[in-house]
Design an enzyme around this catalytic site. Sequence first.
Site, PDB file in Angstrom:
ATOM      1  N   ASN A 213       0.832  -1.200   0.000  1.00  0.00           N
ATOM      2  CA  ASN A 213       0.000   0.000   0.000  1.00  0.00           C
ATOM      3  C   ASN A 213       0.868   1.251   0.000  1.00  0.00           C
ATOM      4  O   ASN A 213       2.090   1.165  -0.035  1.00  0.00           O
ATOM      5  CB  ASN A 213      -0.974  -0.015   1.193  1.00  0.00           C
ATOM      6  CG  ASN A 213      -0.222  -0.081   2.510  1.00  0.00           C
ATOM      7  OD1 ASN A 213       0.563   0.794   2.832  1.00  0.00           O
ATOM      8  ND2 ASN A 213      -0.448  -1.148   3.276  1.00  0.00           N
ATOM      9  N   ASP A 282      -4.261  -6.137   5.298  1.00  0.00           N
ATOM     10  CA  ASP A 282      -5.267  -6.946   5.992  1.00  0.00           C
ATOM     11  C   ASP A 282      -5.253  -8.393   5.517  1.00  0.00           C
ATOM     12  O   ASP A 282      -5.579  -9.290   6.272  1.00  0.00           O
ATOM     13  CB  ASP A 282      -6.658  -6.342   5.773  1.00  0.00           C
ATOM     14  CG  ASP A 282      -6.830  -5.059   6.577  1.00  0.00           C
ATOM     15  OD1 ASP A 282      -6.377  -5.043   7.744  1.00  0.00           O
ATOM     16  OD2 ASP A 282      -7.374  -4.075   6.037  1.00  0.00           O
ATOM     17  N   LYS A 292       7.750 -17.580 -10.503  1.00  0.00           N
ATOM     18  CA  LYS A 292       6.976 -16.500 -11.115  1.00  0.00           C
ATOM     19  C   LYS A 292       5.794 -17.095 -11.882  1.00  0.00           C
ATOM     20  O   LYS A 292       5.960 -18.062 -12.657  1.00  0.00           O
ATOM     21  CB  LYS A 292       7.874 -15.712 -12.076  1.00  0.00           C
ATOM     22  CG  LYS A 292       7.180 -14.516 -12.668  1.00  0.00           C
ATOM     23  CD  LYS A 292       8.074 -13.752 -13.618  1.00  0.00           C
ATOM     24  CE  LYS A 292       7.281 -12.652 -14.297  1.00  0.00           C
ATOM     25  NZ  LYS A 292       7.977 -12.053 -15.409  1.00  0.00           N
ATOM     26  N   LYS A 350      -9.929  -2.639  19.382  1.00  0.00           N
ATOM     27  CA  LYS A 350      -8.546  -3.129  19.549  1.00  0.00           C
ATOM     28  C   LYS A 350      -8.124  -3.102  21.015  1.00  0.00           C
ATOM     29  O   LYS A 350      -6.982  -3.432  21.321  1.00  0.00           O
ATOM     30  CB  LYS A 350      -7.598  -2.289  18.698  1.00  0.00           C
ATOM     31  CG  LYS A 350      -7.983  -2.271  17.221  1.00  0.00           C
ATOM     32  CD  LYS A 350      -6.848  -2.652  16.314  1.00  0.00           C
ATOM     33  CE  LYS A 350      -7.308  -2.639  14.856  1.00  0.00           C
ATOM     34  NZ  LYS A 350      -6.330  -3.154  13.931  1.00  0.00           N
TER      35      LYS A 350
END
Length: 403
Positions: A213, A282, A292, A350
Site C-alpha cells: 500500500n 489486511d 513466477k 482493539k
Amino acid sequence: MNDLAGKHIVLGLTGGIACYKAAELCRALVKEGATVQVVMTEAAAQFITPVTMQALSNRPVYGSQWDAREPNNMAHINLSRDADAILIAPCSADFLSKLLHGGADDLLSLMCLARPIDTVPLLVAPAMNREMWAHPATQRNLAQLRADGTTILGVGNGDQACGETGDGRMLEPQELLEDVIAFFQPKLLAGQQVLVTAGPTFEAIDPVRGITNHSSGKMGFAVARAAQEAGAQVTLVAGPVSLPTPRGVRRIDVQSATDMLAACVDAAPTATIFVACAAVADWRPAQASEQKIKKDGSGQTPTLTFLENPDILATLAQSPRARDGSLFCVGFAAESHDLLAHATDKRIRKSVPLLVGNIGPATFGKDDNALLLIDAHGTLELPHNTKLTLGRQLIAEIAKRLP
Ligand code: CTP
C-alpha cells in the site's frame, strides 16, 4: 525546520583533520535556527581558517585568551555566559585529556573550565585515529568525563585520514546535528523501552510480485525518532521503506505482516510502550507461488485466494503485560472519512488506551499530517504540522498517560 531556534551554541574546534566537517556542522546549526559562536584552538587553525568559520557563523571567531576585543579582556567568561551549550567538534584526544584534568592554558579549555557547570552543558564529538580511540587512556578519560556530566556524542567507524580503518572518525555533520537537537528535547520517556511499527507490509504473490500500500513509513519513523529524543530505547520494526534510520534507534526490517508480528512478539516482552503506526495489509495470498506465475497465452487470469493477516496491535494489546498496564499500547487509524466515529470504534475494538486517527489519503507520503487523539476521556486534536513535530507532541501525550 527550526529545531534550534533561540539556542545559542558555542562551537569549539580543536586540532584534527575533522575540522573540515566543523564548517558544515556550523552551517547546519545556523540553518536550524541556532546562533553559533566559534572558538578555535591554535591547532584547529592549522586545519581550517578562522575566516571560513567567521563567514559561516556570521560572528568573529575567538582563539586567544588575550583577545583585546573584549572590554574586560575576559573572553573565557563572557563567551559562555549566554550559551545554551558548548559543543566541541572535533574534540581531539589531547583536548579530552585536558578537559578531564581541568587544564586551562588556552581560551577553549579555560572557557570550558570557567563555564557555569549546572546551566551550560558540555557536549563533545571526539575525532582521532583508531589506536588513539581504543587506547585505555582515552577510554578512561571518556568514562571520567561522562561521570563528570559531559555528554559524549560517540564516534563513527570507517576509513580514516591516516589510511587506517576503524572507530574514531568524527560523526558526520548531519548526525551531530540530530544529536544536538535530541539533546535539547525533554527526556519524557527516560527509562522506557518503545516498540514502533512503521510503513506498509508486502505480501508476496510470487517472487516478483506482491500486494502492498501507499504508506511511506514517515509517521512511524518520526514517532521512533521522537521517542529516542525523549530518552527511550527504541526498536523500530519497519516494512519495506527507503527511509534513513533515526539516530540511536534499533531497526528491524521486515516484509510481510507475519514477519512484522514475529519481530514485535520478539521485542514485546521488554517493551513498555507499543505504538502501531504500520499500515499492515489486511490480507495475504493464501499461497505465495515459489516461481513466477507466467501468462500461458490463453487470456485466462490467475485466481488468487486470500487469508486474513494476524492483527499485530490486537495481539499485543491482549497480552498479559498490556492488560496489567506494563505495556502501554497506542494504535493508529488511517481512515478516508468519518474519522471520529471510525477511530472511536477502533479504539474499543482493539482494546487500546489511546488511538490516533488520521486521514490516510491526505497524509500518505507527505511530510506533514494532522492527528486526532482518542482515549477513554475524550478527544484531542493535534493540528496540521510536520510529522516530526506531531511525533513529539504524541510522545508528550503518551508520557502523560503512562501509569
Ligand atoms: N494493525 C495491526 N495489524 C493488522 C492491522 C492493523 O497491527 N493486521 C494496526 C495498525 O498498525 C493500526 C491499527 O491496527 O495501529 C489500525 O489499523 P487499520 O488498518 O486502520 O484498521 P483495521 O484494523 O484494518 O480496520 P479497518 O479495515 O476497518 O479500517
